[in-house]
Scaffold this motif. Structure first.
Motif, short mmCIF file in Angstrom:
data_model
loop_
_atom_site.label_atom_id
_atom_site.label_comp_id
_atom_site.label_asym_id
_atom_site.label_seq_id
_atom_site.Cartn_x
_atom_site.Cartn_y
_atom_site.Cartn_z
N SER A 160 0.82 -1.21 0.00
CA SER A 160 0.00 0.00 0.00
C SER A 160 0.85 1.26 0.00
O SER A 160 0.42 2.31 -0.51
N HIS A 161 2.06 1.17 0.56
CA HIS A 161 3.00 2.29 0.52
C HIS A 161 3.75 2.37 -0.81
O HIS A 161 4.64 3.20 -0.97
N ARG A 162 3.40 1.50 -1.74
CA ARG A 162 3.96 1.48 -3.10
C ARG A 162 5.39 0.95 -3.15
O ARG A 162 6.15 1.26 -4.06
N TYR A 163 5.78 0.14 -2.18
CA TYR A 163 7.07 -0.54 -2.26
C TYR A 163 6.94 -1.82 -3.08
O TYR A 163 5.92 -2.51 -2.99
N ARG A 164 7.95 -2.12 -3.85
CA ARG A 164 8.09 -3.49 -4.34
C ARG A 164 8.35 -4.35 -3.10
O ARG A 164 9.20 -4.00 -2.27
N THR A 165 7.65 -5.46 -2.97
CA THR A 165 7.71 -6.23 -1.73
C THR A 165 8.07 -7.68 -1.99
O THR A 165 7.43 -8.35 -2.81
N LEU A 166 9.10 -8.14 -1.31
CA LEU A 166 9.56 -9.53 -1.39
C LEU A 166 9.38 -10.19 -0.04
O LEU A 166 9.72 -9.60 1.00
N VAL A 167 8.88 -11.42 -0.03
CA VAL A 167 8.75 -12.18 1.20
C VAL A 167 9.49 -13.50 1.03
O VAL A 167 9.01 -14.40 0.32
N PRO A 168 10.67 -13.65 1.63
CA PRO A 168 11.37 -14.94 1.57
C PRO A 168 10.63 -15.97 2.42
O PRO A 168 10.50 -15.79 3.64
N GLU A 169 10.15 -17.02 1.80
CA GLU A 169 9.32 -18.01 2.49
C GLU A 169 10.01 -18.60 3.70
O GLU A 169 9.39 -18.84 4.75
N ASP A 170 11.32 -18.81 3.61
CA ASP A 170 12.05 -19.45 4.70
C ASP A 170 12.58 -18.44 5.73
O ASP A 170 13.29 -18.82 6.66
N CYS A 171 12.21 -17.17 5.58
CA CYS A 171 12.55 -16.14 6.58
C CYS A 171 11.31 -15.64 7.31
O CYS A 171 11.39 -14.65 8.07
N VAL A 172 10.17 -16.27 7.09
CA VAL A 172 8.96 -15.98 7.85
C VAL A 172 8.40 -17.31 8.38
O VAL A 172 8.64 -18.36 7.81
N GLY A 173 7.66 -17.24 9.47
CA GLY A 173 7.15 -18.47 10.06
C GLY A 173 5.84 -18.25 10.78
O GLY A 173 5.41 -17.11 11.03
N ASP A 174 5.19 -19.36 11.14
CA ASP A 174 3.89 -19.31 11.79
C ASP A 174 3.77 -20.47 12.76
O ASP A 174 4.63 -21.36 12.82
N GLY A 188 1.21 -13.91 -2.63
CA GLY A 188 1.92 -14.02 -3.90
C GLY A 188 1.03 -13.85 -5.11
O GLY A 188 1.51 -13.48 -6.19
N ARG A 189 -0.24 -14.13 -4.97
CA ARG A 189 -1.17 -13.91 -6.08
C ARG A 189 -1.45 -12.43 -6.32
O ARG A 189 -1.81 -12.03 -7.42
N ARG A 190 -1.33 -11.62 -5.27
CA ARG A 190 -1.85 -10.26 -5.32
C ARG A 190 -0.81 -9.17 -5.15
O ARG A 190 -0.83 -8.17 -5.88
N TYR A 191 0.07 -9.30 -4.14
CA TYR A 191 0.81 -8.14 -3.66
C TYR A 191 2.33 -8.26 -3.67
O TYR A 191 3.02 -7.24 -3.71
N VAL A 192 2.87 -9.45 -3.54
CA VAL A 192 4.31 -9.61 -3.29
C VAL A 192 4.88 -10.71 -4.18
O VAL A 192 4.15 -11.51 -4.76
N ASP A 193 6.21 -10.73 -4.24
CA ASP A 193 6.91 -11.88 -4.79
C ASP A 193 7.35 -12.75 -3.62
O ASP A 193 8.08 -12.27 -2.73
N VAL A 194 6.90 -13.98 -3.58
CA VAL A 194 7.36 -14.94 -2.57
C VAL A 194 8.63 -15.59 -3.12
O VAL A 194 8.61 -16.23 -4.18
N VAL A 195 9.73 -15.40 -2.40
CA VAL A 195 11.03 -15.88 -2.85
C VAL A 195 11.63 -16.78 -1.76
O VAL A 195 10.89 -17.37 -0.98
#
Length: 216
Positions: A160-174, A188-195
């Protein structure tokens, strides 16, 4: 009846976000309450995996001069809190409680911008975006926990702040793997590149090399 490829058929995820001129990293809620198993929310395997990988990422990122914003979540009392439905948050995420301290494996107080957030997103009510504007960041790498909560919220705010956004899958957890996977798929479908970690390291090192060549 919906089919498994309906999103794809409707063009979701077709356009990659890519990278821009300068990366910045946000580290969301790697506080002791999430990384120490003695606490009710602590020690989930996916979170610990993300912690270890984020520590590797940050070692390289700081050496390359990438801006880092690091946050915890803490409140002075329950009156200050939003209406959390999680008992453990209400009882332990107090500013004088040991569970809100940053995990030292991902924290450098002499390097990181440090903020205490009050809601799910690291951007909401903080000066992270102002800091990134000053640093001329246009690509945000999101790390931390939990994927289905604060990572999702931070990623959407980054978008929403207009940043290109990357989310490394193995650097986030739940806490559980299914919401981790489901939320990353939807982001990944909508807003970010999941890498992944390696792709992110390669990007940072390539960016750093390009800056070094410009300066020489």
């Amino acid at each position: 009846m919906a089919h498994a490829d309906d999103y794809k058929n409707r063009s979701y995820g077709e356009i990659p976000v890519g990278t821009g001129f300068k990366p910045g990293i946000v580290v969301v809620d790697f506080q002791i309450g999430f990384t120490d198993a003695q606490y009710p929310l602590g020690g989930a395997p996916l979170v610990m995996r993300a912690l270890e990988n984020t520590a590797k990422l940050l070692k390289v990122a700081r050496a390359c001069g990438v801006p880092v914003a690091n946050c915890n979540t803490a409140y002075m009392n329950e009156r200050e809190m939003p209406y959390w439905k999680i008992t453990a948050v209400r009882e332990t995420f107090r500013r004088d409680h040991p569970s809100v301290a940053f995990d030292e494996r991902i924290y450098d107080p002499d390097y990181d911008l440090t903020v205490c957030k009050k809601g799910p997103s690291i951007f909401f009510g903080t000066d992270v975006s102002d800091y990134f504007t000053k640093e001329r960041v246009d690509t945000v790498i999101v790390t931390g926990c939990n994927t289905s909560g604060c990572i999702r919220a931070s990623s959407i705010d980054s978008f929403s702040h207009r940043y290109r956004t990357l989310v490394p899958e193995d650097c986030v957890g739940d806490i559980e793997e299914q919401p981790h996977r489901d939320n990353l798929r939807d982001l990944g479908r909508r807003y970010v590149d999941v890498v992944d970690l390696q792709t992110t390291l390669d990007y940072i090192q390539s960016w750093h090399q390009s800056q070094t060549r410009k300066a020489s």
